[in-house]
Every structure is written in C-alpha cells, then in structure tokens.
Write a protein that holds these residues in place. Structure first.
Motif, short mmCIF file in Angstrom:
data_model
loop_
_atom_site.label_atom_id
_atom_site.label_comp_id
_atom_site.label_asym_id
_atom_site.label_seq_id
_atom_site.Cartn_x
_atom_site.Cartn_y
_atom_site.Cartn_z
N LEU A 136 0.87 -1.18 0.00
CA LEU A 136 0.00 0.00 0.00
C LEU A 136 0.90 1.23 0.00
N PRO A 137 0.48 2.32 -0.67
CA PRO A 137 1.27 3.55 -0.62
C PRO A 137 1.36 4.08 0.81
N VAL A 138 2.48 4.66 1.16
CA VAL A 138 2.68 5.11 2.54
C VAL A 138 1.80 6.30 2.89
N SER A 139 1.22 6.95 1.89
CA SER A 139 0.48 8.18 2.16
C SER A 139 -1.04 8.00 2.21
N VAL A 140 -1.52 6.79 2.00
CA VAL A 140 -2.96 6.56 1.89
C VAL A 140 -3.50 5.81 3.10
N GLY A 141 -4.55 6.35 3.71
CA GLY A 141 -5.25 5.60 4.76
C GLY A 141 -4.68 5.72 6.14
N LEU A 142 -3.92 6.78 6.42
CA LEU A 142 -3.42 7.00 7.77
C LEU A 142 -4.26 8.09 8.45
N VAL A 143 -4.38 8.01 9.76
CA VAL A 143 -5.12 9.00 10.53
C VAL A 143 -4.28 9.41 11.74
N GLU A 144 -4.59 10.55 12.32
CA GLU A 144 -3.89 10.99 13.51
C GLU A 144 -4.53 10.39 14.76
N PHE A 145 -3.68 9.89 15.65
CA PHE A 145 -4.16 9.38 16.92
C PHE A 145 -3.43 10.11 18.02
N ARG A 146 -4.16 10.60 19.01
CA ARG A 146 -3.55 11.38 20.08
C ARG A 146 -3.20 10.51 21.27
N PHE A 147 -1.91 10.48 21.59
CA PHE A 147 -1.43 9.91 22.84
C PHE A 147 -1.46 11.04 23.87
N PRO A 148 -1.13 10.79 25.13
CA PRO A 148 -1.25 11.84 26.15
C PRO A 148 -0.51 13.14 25.83
N SER A 149 0.69 13.07 25.22
CA SER A 149 1.44 14.32 25.01
C SER A 149 1.82 14.60 23.56
N PHE A 150 1.39 13.73 22.64
CA PHE A 150 1.72 13.96 21.23
C PHE A 150 0.78 13.13 20.35
N THR A 151 0.83 13.37 19.06
CA THR A 151 0.02 12.60 18.12
C THR A 151 0.92 11.79 17.19
N LEU A 152 0.40 10.67 16.73
CA LEU A 152 1.08 9.84 15.75
C LEU A 152 0.16 9.56 14.58
N GLN A 153 0.77 9.32 13.43
CA GLN A 153 0.03 8.78 12.31
C GLN A 153 -0.10 7.27 12.51
N VAL A 154 -1.34 6.78 12.47
CA VAL A 154 -1.58 5.35 12.60
C VAL A 154 -2.51 4.92 11.46
N SER A 155 -2.59 3.64 11.21
CA SER A 155 -3.47 3.16 10.15
C SER A 155 -4.93 3.37 10.51
N SER A 156 -5.71 3.82 9.54
CA SER A 156 -7.15 3.89 9.71
C SER A 156 -7.69 2.46 9.75
N PRO A 157 -8.93 2.26 10.21
CA PRO A 157 -9.47 0.90 10.26
C PRO A 157 -9.41 0.17 8.92
N ALA A 158 -9.70 0.87 7.82
CA ALA A 158 -9.69 0.21 6.50
C ALA A 158 -8.28 -0.25 6.14
N ARG A 159 -7.30 0.62 6.35
CA ARG A 159 -5.93 0.23 6.05
C ARG A 159 -5.45 -0.86 7.00
N ALA A 160 -5.84 -0.75 8.27
CA ALA A 160 -5.37 -1.70 9.29
C ALA A 160 -5.85 -3.12 8.99
N ILE A 161 -7.10 -3.28 8.56
CA ILE A 161 -7.57 -4.64 8.28
C ILE A 161 -6.85 -5.20 7.05
#
Length: 256
Positions: free
Chosen positions: A133-158
């Motif tokens: 999969l392209p590295v730029s498609v289907g990622l979303v931001e997820f907030r941890f306590p002090s910062f955010t990360l790009q993580v896979s969206s549910p569609a990309r994750a499955i």
C-alpha cells in the motif's frame, strides 16, 4: 555549564513533548553538536537510550515515543498498523488483542534504526517493511497523552492484517475484526483497493466484506480494482471460493 548551554537545553526540553526519543542526528540539525549532547548527558539533563538516541533523564519512553521520533525527526512513514492500530482506535471491541505485541509498518526501504531494534521495549515489536500500500494513503492521527502519531485507519489496518495472514495472523481473527467494520468510508476503501498491489489482500478483503454483507460494499466500483488472474490457495485442505478464486479455511467458509 555556561549560561548559553543552559539556555539551549531549557529551550529544548520546553519545546518537545514528554515521553519521546531524541535522535542525535536530529539534535545536530537543531544546533546541538555531539559535544554538546555529551555535555548534557554528563550533566544529567539527558540519558542515552542507545547509540544515536537519548531521552530526558528519568523518562522511560514507550514504543510510541520512539515512533514519534521516526515520524517527526526522520520523516519516516513507520506507523502502528494492523491490529495495533485497530486496538488504539477502539475498533478491537471484544477481541483479545495481545498488548504484548505491537505491529509497525513502514515503506519498503525504511528500516528501524539500530537503537530502536536493540532497545528492550515493554512490548514485542513486529515490523513489516512493505510497499503493498502507498505510505500516504489511509493514515489518521491518533492522540497519545502528550503527542500525536500517524496510525493506520481501520480500513488500512484490516488490509495490513490480511497482508500478514495466514502466516502471522489467523484468518478467523481477521474475519472477526472485519465483522466490526461495517461503517468504513467507501471512498477510502475504493482508493486503498485501487492502490493495493497484493492480490491476496484484495480478494480476501472483498470476500469477507461480501460474506458479512457490509453496506459500504455496494458503493465500490470494482471494475477499477485489479483482482489478478488465477487461483490463490491460502491454506491446505480448505474450501475453494470460486467467485474470488481463493481457498480459505473450512471454519471461515462455513462461518454463519
């Protein structure tokens, strides 16, 4: 320690989130020389995490703080994916997803740095470097306590789950995850399917969605999705699904 060096370390510590890894190469680009970094370590402001990486003294970052460094200091696409992302996003539901394992995915030429691989984290890191999969498609931001990360969206994750199945993840577990994904965005699913280069992943994804009668499936234009040619035998002694030309486990084929 000179007043200027004290000011620089204070500026650094005030500008970064807590719980992250600081890579030496990034610090150099910010104006903190190797000698200055050594000075900060010997003075107790920073402590080594491994060759080329440091943390605030008295902090013990988790894998997420390390991934933050990879994403924000090295501009890598390495991200939590597969069932780890689903768990973070609250899409695991009743599934018992092991907290002792963390799935990370990155681009085909991206590697975990030595300091990351050699450090003992509080979770087993399972890393996949792939271009399915392209590295730029289907990622979303997820907030941890002090910062955010790009993580896979549910569609990309499955799709990442299906990519490592059946060798490293059970297909029945993938199906149980898919059961809870009846609200995926058709536009994103369409884009992921069109960009995905794994025939296995696309066939399994559509087979499971079809079997579950997910409502978003009818909004897809499968004429734009390359499903390849020929049969794919995923397991021995399974059931052949002629519509998708795949052989799946008996338990999956007979699941109501």
């Amino acid at each position: 320690m000179t007043t200027n060096n004290l000011t620089k370390i204070n500026q650094l510590l005030q500008s970064i989130p807590s719980g992250i890894v600081l890579q030496s190469s990034w610090l150099i680009r910010q104006g903190y020389s190797l000698n200055l970094q050594k000075y900060y370590r010997s003075s107790g402001w920073l402590q080594s995490l491994g060759h080329g990486a440091m943390v605030r003294s008295n902090e013990n970052p988790g894998y997420d703080g390390a991934v933050y460094a990879l994403q924000n200091q090295s501009n890598l696409s390495i991200h939590p994916g597969a069932r780890t992302a689903l768990s973070l996003l609250g899409r695991a539901h009743y599934l018992e997803l092991s907290a002792s394992q963390t799935w990370l995915f990155g681009g085909v030429e991206e590697k975990l740095p030595t300091w990351f691989r050699q450090h003992t984290w509080d979770t087993e890191i399972l890393y996949k470097s792939t271009a399915f999969l392209p590295v730029s498609v289907g990622l979303v931001e997820f907030r941890f306590p002090s910062f955010t990360l790009q993580v896979s969206s549910p569609a990309r994750a499955i799709m990442e789950c299906l990519y490592v199945a059946p060798g490293e993840m059970d297909l029945m577990e993938c199906y149980e995850i898919m059961e809870n994904l009846n609200d995926l965005r058709p536009s994103l699913v369409q884009k992921l399917l069109e960009k995905c280069t794994s025939i296995k992943v696309k066939r399994l994804f559509l087979y499971m969605a079809d079997k579950l009668n997910h409502p978003w499936l009818k909004f897809l234009d499968l004429s734009k999705v390359d499903l390849g040619k020929g049969k794919r035998c995923l397991v021995k002694g399974g059931v052949y699904i002629s519509q998708y030309q795949i052989t799946v486990p008996i338990a999956l084929a007979t699941r109501e």
